[in-house]
Design an enzyme around this catalytic site. Structure first.
Site, mmCIF file in Angstrom:
data_model
loop_
_atom_site.group_PDB
_atom_site.id
_atom_site.type_symbol
_atom_site.label_atom_id
_atom_site.label_comp_id
_atom_site.label_asym_id
_atom_site.label_seq_id
_atom_site.Cartn_x
_atom_site.Cartn_y
_atom_site.Cartn_z
ATOM 1 C CB SER A 1 -8.145 3.962 2.486
ATOM 2 O OG SER A 1 -7.171 3.459 3.726
ATOM 3 C CE LYS B 1 -3.900 1.889 2.384
ATOM 4 N NZ LYS B 1 -4.760 1.891 3.539
ATOM 5 C CB SER C 1 -8.463 1.289 5.442
ATOM 6 O OG SER C 1 -9.089 2.341 5.641
#
Length: 502
Positions: free
Chosen positions: A156, A81, A180
């Site tokens: 997210s 990420k 997330s």
């Protein structure tokens, strides 16, 4: 020939370490898969083919020379990420503010992955500064759900979950501030774990909400997540919030759980996390999952956690307050985007114009909300009160765990919604994290494991499993037992090439 992109991380590790295949072959197969499908999915913001292949060759050289693998996942590639710093590779956090920023250091998670011989394929897309539930808030465009490319992959960390569901990577790292990791896992049919707060280092994780942010593993199986958890977890003196205790025995728990016996374990169904407002197909899948846990020998009881109903409200005061403080560092003075730097504008004006140009609408909304909540005359009424609610939620958890070993709920109230459907309705967007937020507020461990496909629309549904702080191994025992009994989910995903969206 076996399609290497369809194997689990554990299977790939076994083949690499026994020299049936090379890490370079495995890594190249996944890079080829990214090249073939990511224009459609947009899981990645940056692909580091050269770096990944170099790391793979280093593993192969060690193994070919008779050396032992440096970790159980040595040679197995991963998607990272884009909120964790990577020395010499862009770290944008999905924001124009950090576009093209090259950090001078690795996050601890990044460093541990490199030391474990894990090739990093690249950096995945995300809601800007991890603020969102759909990955639509990325400044670089939305990621699409591989199950239906008209729908979101959650957020997210939608890029990490989508990379798994699209078979672009066998493993990924996400971060979880209010859901997330788990919410994207739920809507993409993958596994996502939020470890105990402090169980994985936050050093080098670009902060959104420091008392809530937690990095964790994303995978397609519970065992794969456990293997990754053990690689990245553990105490880090560079993180003052890091827990100085050994990583719970999560791999052993996953292997034992896969034997399918939950006798002696008590599961609590949280009364407040289901019912009105939940999609019927989500509820029916959850009820079937609870029945399956019972059939595996677990005792199932209903538990009330009355303050969970206030979790969403408390979260959206605490997280924006911390965000308004953390994001003050992006002032256009030291690094990042700078506009109007023409000698005609003063420093304060350059700061203001740069932040206006660099931050998206959701980030601005949360900064303003948090700044207001922390302002003179309102601090006690808003931020202070939210922290009191947080304490009550932690007490609800503590009381529940006196009766049960784990708690369960749906991971999210609905399946993946359509891209654009909620962008103009922040409250509807925020409700996607209704079930996941309490565990963040309390700092407890939680996992989402696929519970099948919804009867409503044929899209993935997740079962959330929650455990006390530092009892992460319970997640893996229950998750693996349930996964084995349930059977595979991702084998029913529509193939990306040549298949129109639903």
């Amino acid at each position: 020939m076996t399609d290497l992109t369809r194997l689990t991380a554990a299977e790939l590790a076994d083949k690499i370490h026994t020299r049936e295949v090379s890490s370079e072959e495995v890594t190249r197969a996944h890079l080829d898969r990214v090249a073939a499908v990511d224009d459609d999915v947009h899981a990645f913001l940056h692909v580091d083919a050269d770096g990944a292949l170099a790391a793979a060759r280093a593993v192969d050289t060690t193994l070919d020379g008779g050396g032992a693998p440096v970790s159980p996942l040595a040679g197995v590639p991963l998607a990272l990420k884009d909120v964790l710093t990577t020395r010499g590779l862009p770290t944008t956090c999905g924001s124009r503010t950090l576009e093209n920023w090259l950090p001078p250091y690795d996050a601890t998670v990044t460093r541990r992955l490199r030391e474990a011989g894990v090739p990093v394929l690249g950096k995945t897309n995300m809601d800007e500064f991890a603020m969102g539930s759909s990955t639509e808030n990325s400044a670089f465009g939305p990621t699409r759900n591989p199950w239906d490319r008209d729908r979101v992959p959650g957020g997210s960390g939608g890029g990490s979950s989508a990379s798994l569901a699209a078979f672009e990577a066998p493993l990924a790292i996400g971060t979880d501030t209010g859901g997330s990791i788990r919410q994207p896992a739920s809507v993409t049919g993958t596994v996502g774990v939020k470890p105990t707060y402090g169980g994985v280092s936050r050093y080098g994780l670009v902060a959104f909400s420091s008392s809530l942010d937690q990095a964790g593993p994303c995978a397609r199986t519970v065992l794969d997540a456990a293997l990754l958890h053990e690689v990245v977890g553990g105490h880090d003196p560079l993180d003052s919030t890091s827990v100085d205790t050994p990583v719970p025995p999560v791999v052993r728990a996953a292997r034992e759980g896969a034997e399918g016996d939950l006798s002696g374990l008590t599961v609590g169904v949280v009364r407040e996390l289901s019912g009105e407002g939940y999609q019927p197909g989500v509820l029916s899948s959850f009820e079937a999952a609870v029945d399956r846990l019972r059939s595996l020998g677990a005792e199932v009881v209903e538990v009330s956690c009355p303050h969970f109903t206030h979790g969403l409200s408390a979260y959206y005061l605490i997280a924006p307050s911390e965000c308004s403080s953390n994001l003050a560092r992006f002032d256009a003075m030291r690094y990042g985007l700078r506009v109007a730097d023409d000698g005609e504008h003063g420093a304060e004006e350059v700061m203001s114009l740069s932040r206006e140009a660099g931050f998206g609408a959701e980030v601005k909304r949360r900064i303003m909300l948090g700044t207001y909540a922390l302002s003179s005359g309102y601090y006690d009424a808003y931020y202070g009160s939210a922290q009191k609610v947080r304490t009550l939620i932690a007490r609800d958890f503590a009381a529940a765990y006196e009766r049960v070993d784990v708690l369960v709920s749906p991971t999210t109230p609905t399946t993946a919604f359509r891209i654009g459907e909620r962008v103009d309705d922040p409250m509807a967007m925020y409700l996607a994290d209704l079930c996941t937020i309490p565990a963040n507020l309390a700092g407890n461990a939680a996992m989402s494991v696929p519970s099948g496909l919804s009867d409503d629309d044929g899209l993935p549904v997740g079962l959330q499993i929650m455990a006390p702080a530092l009892a992460d191994d319970r997640l893996y025992r229950v998750g693996a037992a349930y996964e084995t009994a349930r059977g595979p989910v991702l084998d029913r995903i529509p193939e990306l090439e040549g298949v129109a969206s639903r």
